[in-house]
Design a protein around this motif. Structure first.
Motif, PDB file in Angstrom:
ATOM      1  N   ASN A 334     -20.947  83.400  -4.137  1.00 20.90           N
ATOM      2  CA  ASN A 334     -19.796  84.225  -3.755  1.00 20.90           C
ATOM      3  C   ASN A 334     -19.675  85.484  -4.603  1.00 20.90           C
ATOM      4  O   ASN A 334     -18.601  86.085  -4.654  1.00 20.90           O
ATOM      5  N   GLY A 335     -20.752  85.883  -5.244  1.00 24.03           N
ATOM      6  CA  GLY A 335     -20.710  87.027  -6.145  1.00 24.03           C
ATOM      7  C   GLY A 335     -20.448  86.561  -7.562  1.00 24.03           C
ATOM      8  O   GLY A 335     -20.095  85.406  -7.815  1.00 24.03           O
ATOM      9  N   VAL A 336     -20.632  87.448  -8.513  1.00 18.85           N
ATOM     10  CA  VAL A 336     -20.373  87.143  -9.921  1.00 18.85           C
ATOM     11  C   VAL A 336     -18.968  87.627 -10.247  1.00 18.85           C
ATOM     12  O   VAL A 336     -18.683  88.812 -10.178  1.00 18.85           O
ATOM     13  N   HIS A 337     -18.098  86.706 -10.586  1.00 19.33           N
ATOM     14  CA  HIS A 337     -16.710  87.055 -10.872  1.00 19.33           C
ATOM     15  C   HIS A 337     -16.576  87.743 -12.230  1.00 19.33           C
ATOM     16  O   HIS A 337     -15.608  88.474 -12.467  1.00 19.33           O
ATOM     17  N   GLY A 338     -17.509  87.498 -13.109  1.00 16.49           N
ATOM     18  CA  GLY A 338     -17.488  88.131 -14.426  1.00 16.49           C
ATOM     19  C   GLY A 338     -18.497  87.463 -15.332  1.00 16.49           C
ATOM     20  O   GLY A 338     -19.230  86.561 -14.918  1.00 16.49           O
ATOM     21  N   ARG A 339     -18.555  87.918 -16.569  1.00 18.24           N
ATOM     22  CA  ARG A 339     -19.407  87.296 -17.575  1.00 18.24           C
ATOM     23  C   ARG A 339     -18.536  86.806 -18.721  1.00 18.24           C
ATOM     24  O   ARG A 339     -17.516  87.402 -19.048  1.00 18.24           O
ATOM     25  N   LEU A 340     -18.978  85.714 -19.328  1.00 15.98           N
ATOM     26  CA  LEU A 340     -18.219  85.190 -20.462  1.00 15.98           C
ATOM     27  C   LEU A 340     -18.058  86.243 -21.544  1.00 15.98           C
ATOM     28  O   LEU A 340     -17.003  86.344 -22.173  1.00 15.98           O
ATOM     29  N   ASP A 341     -19.098  87.060 -21.762  1.00 10.97           N
ATOM     30  CA  ASP A 341     -19.006  88.052 -22.835  1.00 10.97           C
ATOM     31  C   ASP A 341     -18.258  89.303 -22.407  1.00 10.97           C
ATOM     32  O   ASP A 341     -17.999  90.181 -23.222  1.00 10.97           O
ATOM     33  N   ASP A 342     -17.893  89.442 -21.103  1.00 12.85           N
ATOM     34  CA  ASP A 342     -17.065  90.558 -20.643  1.00 12.85           C
ATOM     35  C   ASP A 342     -15.605  90.148 -20.470  1.00 12.85           C
ATOM     36  O   ASP A 342     -14.743  90.987 -20.239  1.00 12.85           O
ATOM     37  N   ASN A 350      -7.072  84.955 -18.602  1.00  5.45           N
ATOM     38  CA  ASN A 350      -8.450  85.440 -18.525  1.00  5.45           C
ATOM     39  C   ASN A 350      -8.548  86.571 -17.506  1.00  5.45           C
ATOM     40  O   ASN A 350      -8.073  86.441 -16.376  1.00  5.45           O
ATOM     41  N   LEU A 351      -9.160  87.668 -17.912  1.00  3.97           N
ATOM     42  CA  LEU A 351      -9.272  88.842 -17.048  1.00  3.97           C
ATOM     43  C   LEU A 351     -10.688  89.382 -17.109  1.00  3.97           C
ATOM     44  O   LEU A 351     -11.222  89.624 -18.201  1.00  3.97           O
ATOM     45  N   PHE A 352     -11.293  89.587 -15.923  1.00  7.00           N
ATOM     46  CA  PHE A 352     -12.610  90.196 -15.825  1.00  7.00           C
ATOM     47  C   PHE A 352     -12.472  91.607 -15.250  1.00  7.00           C
ATOM     48  O   PHE A 352     -11.579  91.865 -14.435  1.00  7.00           O
ATOM     49  N   PRO A 353     -13.364  92.529 -15.646  1.00  3.94           N
ATOM     50  CA  PRO A 353     -13.319  93.866 -15.048  1.00  3.94           C
ATOM     51  C   PRO A 353     -13.369  93.839 -13.524  1.00  3.94           C
ATOM     52  O   PRO A 353     -12.741  94.677 -12.866  1.00  3.94           O
ATOM     53  N   ARG A 371     -11.340 102.196 -16.221  1.00  5.53           N
ATOM     54  CA  ARG A 371     -11.784 101.710 -17.531  1.00  5.53           C
ATOM     55  C   ARG A 371     -10.667 100.890 -18.142  1.00  5.53           C
ATOM     56  O   ARG A 371      -9.489 101.232 -18.020  1.00  5.53           O
ATOM     57  N   LEU A 372     -11.021  99.799 -18.819  1.00  6.13           N
ATOM     58  CA  LEU A 372     -10.062  98.950 -19.502  1.00  6.13           C
ATOM     59  C   LEU A 372     -10.140  99.236 -20.995  1.00  6.13           C
ATOM     60  O   LEU A 372     -11.222  99.165 -21.587  1.00  6.13           O
TER      61      LEU A 372
END
Length: 445
Positions: A334-342, A350-353, A371-372
């Motif tokens: 379903n796509g990459v929701h984020g990375r642990l290191d991001d 928890n917030l991913f870009p 940009r965050l």
């Protein structure tokens, strides 16, 4: 060897449409042979399996892979440094290795990914299968605008050649030169990152191109960032180019693209005959429920040069196990929701870009760039999201900021300060975009 010159729907119909029971039987057979090969050929795997008191003959079901220890990126680097140049995870003699790619080395040590000829040929056949599922045909003219400098995505172009398309190995040319090539040869398909597809389209307009009239691009393959599976981002790129966008996922430590969208764009069909997937809770290591988010763990099934047994990717993903409307039956990413290191943790959330991107690309009075910025003030974390208004916007920036902030809160549960900048204030990416600026000191190592 599969070849194609017609318009049939599948590259390998028998494989791509087989039942789940047949997929599982195939994977189990491949897994048993592959783990035995790793144990016999790799000193590092043999030592790790012995230390964990596990052996290849204990694999009687697919779930039995959970008995075996994890490896991660640090393992790859450490074993390569311990036994240079390729490390002792390699399970074949060096004379059998015909190709290596290497990671970017952002942590200081580029890790090599070796291939035997059979490994390489199997990979390229899968790339042809994937291109076919995304609608590429022998009549297409394909511009491969990914880096060729040891980058695992470079040789994927050979999948297009195997399919029979006319291929142009452009690489990472300056944008103006790349646009000239796309126009000169009237390319119908290109592959790049989502950020660069956006940037290239904007550059084309600034250079005076009419993307629909002057260019013939009808399909854009994107990878390297989550954007291609974020509907708002994909829609904006499609509207910009007047072309159809397909998301791909690859991993430098295994091979180029491991999953990609068919023409229904309902998830990314996974290379199940090449890579076994687990999705685990990153803290407990236990599997999550089907469809839930978790960390993706991968085990190669055919890559003999350096087997990857339970490789923790750090990617937060979810999968759909149901057959696709296209008739293909492989599980779908379903796509990459984020990375642990991001991942950011803002006031316990928890917030991913990628969560922010969906909101930024939804508002058509914003350019879609963002940009965050994370600060720590009086021992409290503060998130500021920087966005840009479009050219010609005559309203109040405060109105856009308030609207964006409310939508972000509704979608993510996170409150943030929002700064609306003038167009072109944020840096544009020519490869992978850097979306997070963490100004806190002593928070992350």
């Amino acid at each position: 060897m599969t070849t194609a010159s017609d318009d049939r729907p599948y590259w390998d119909a028998k494989l791509e449409t087989q039942s789940r029971a047949d997929w599982d039987a195939l994977k189990l057979s491949l897994l048993q042979k592959h783990v035995a090969h790793a144990y016999a050929g790799s000193p590092a795997y043999r030592a790790a399996f012995d230390a964990a008191d596990v052996a290849p003959d204990q694999i009687e079901t697919l779930d039995d892979i959970r008995r075996f220890p994890f490896i991660d990126k640090r393992t790859l680097r450490d074993r390569q440094l311990a036994v240079p140049p390729f490390g002792d995870l390699v399970a074949v003699p060096e004379r059998d290795i015909v190709y290596i790619s290497a990671s970017s080395g952002s942590t200081g040590v580029p890790t090599a990914s070796p291939f035997t000829q059979a490994d390489f040929d199997g990979w390229i056949d899968y790339e042809a299968r994937q291109f076919w599922s995304s609608g590429m045909r022998p009549s297409d003219r394909y511009v491969h605008s990914l880096n060729f400098s040891l980058f695992i995505g470079g040789p994927c172009v050979l999948g297009a050649q195997k399919l029979g398309a006319l291929t142009i190995h452009a690489g990472t040319l300056p944008s103006e030169r790349l646009l000239q090539i796309i126009r000169q040869f009237q390319a119908t398909v290109i592959w790049t990152t989502p950020s660069y597809a956006w940037y290239l389209g904007e550059t084309a307009i600034k250079e005076g191109y009419d993307l629909r009239k002057d260019l013939s691009v009808r399909r854009i393959f994107v990878a390297g960032e989550p954007g291609g599976s974020i509907p708002e981002t994909r829609d904006r790129i499609e509207q910009l180019w007047g072309a159809s966008v397909y998301d791909y996922y690859g991993l430098s430590d295994i091979f180029g693209s491991c999953a990609g969208m068919c023409e229904h764009k309902d998830g990314l069909h996974w290379a199940e005959d090449h890579i076994l997937v687990e999705v685990i809770d990153p803290d407990s290591g236990e599997p999550v429920k089907p469809g839930d988010r978790g960390e993706m763990v991968l085990t190669t099934l055919q890559k003999t040069a350096r087997p990857m047994i339970r490789f923790r990717t750090g990617d937060i993903v979810s999968f759909n196990p149901e057959p696709c409307r296209c008739g293909r039956t492989a599980i779908r990413l379903n796509g990459v929701h984020g990375r642990l290191d991001d991942m950011l943790i803002i006031k316990g959330v928890n917030l991913f870009p990628s969560d922010v991107e969906a909101v930024a690309r939804q508002d058509h009075e914003l350019t879609g760039e963002y940009r965050l910025v994370v600060d720590r003030i009086n021992h409290l974390d503060r998130l500021t999201v920087e966005v840009e208004h479009i050219h010609g916007y005559n309203g109040e920036p405060e109105h856009l900021a308030d609207r964006f902030g409310r939508r972000l809160k509704a979608v993510t549960g996170v409150s943030a300060a929002v700064s609306v900048l003038k167009p072109d204030s944020l840096p544009r990416a020519t490869h992978k975009a850097k979306r997070v600026e963490d100004r806190r000191s002593g928070v992350w190592s």
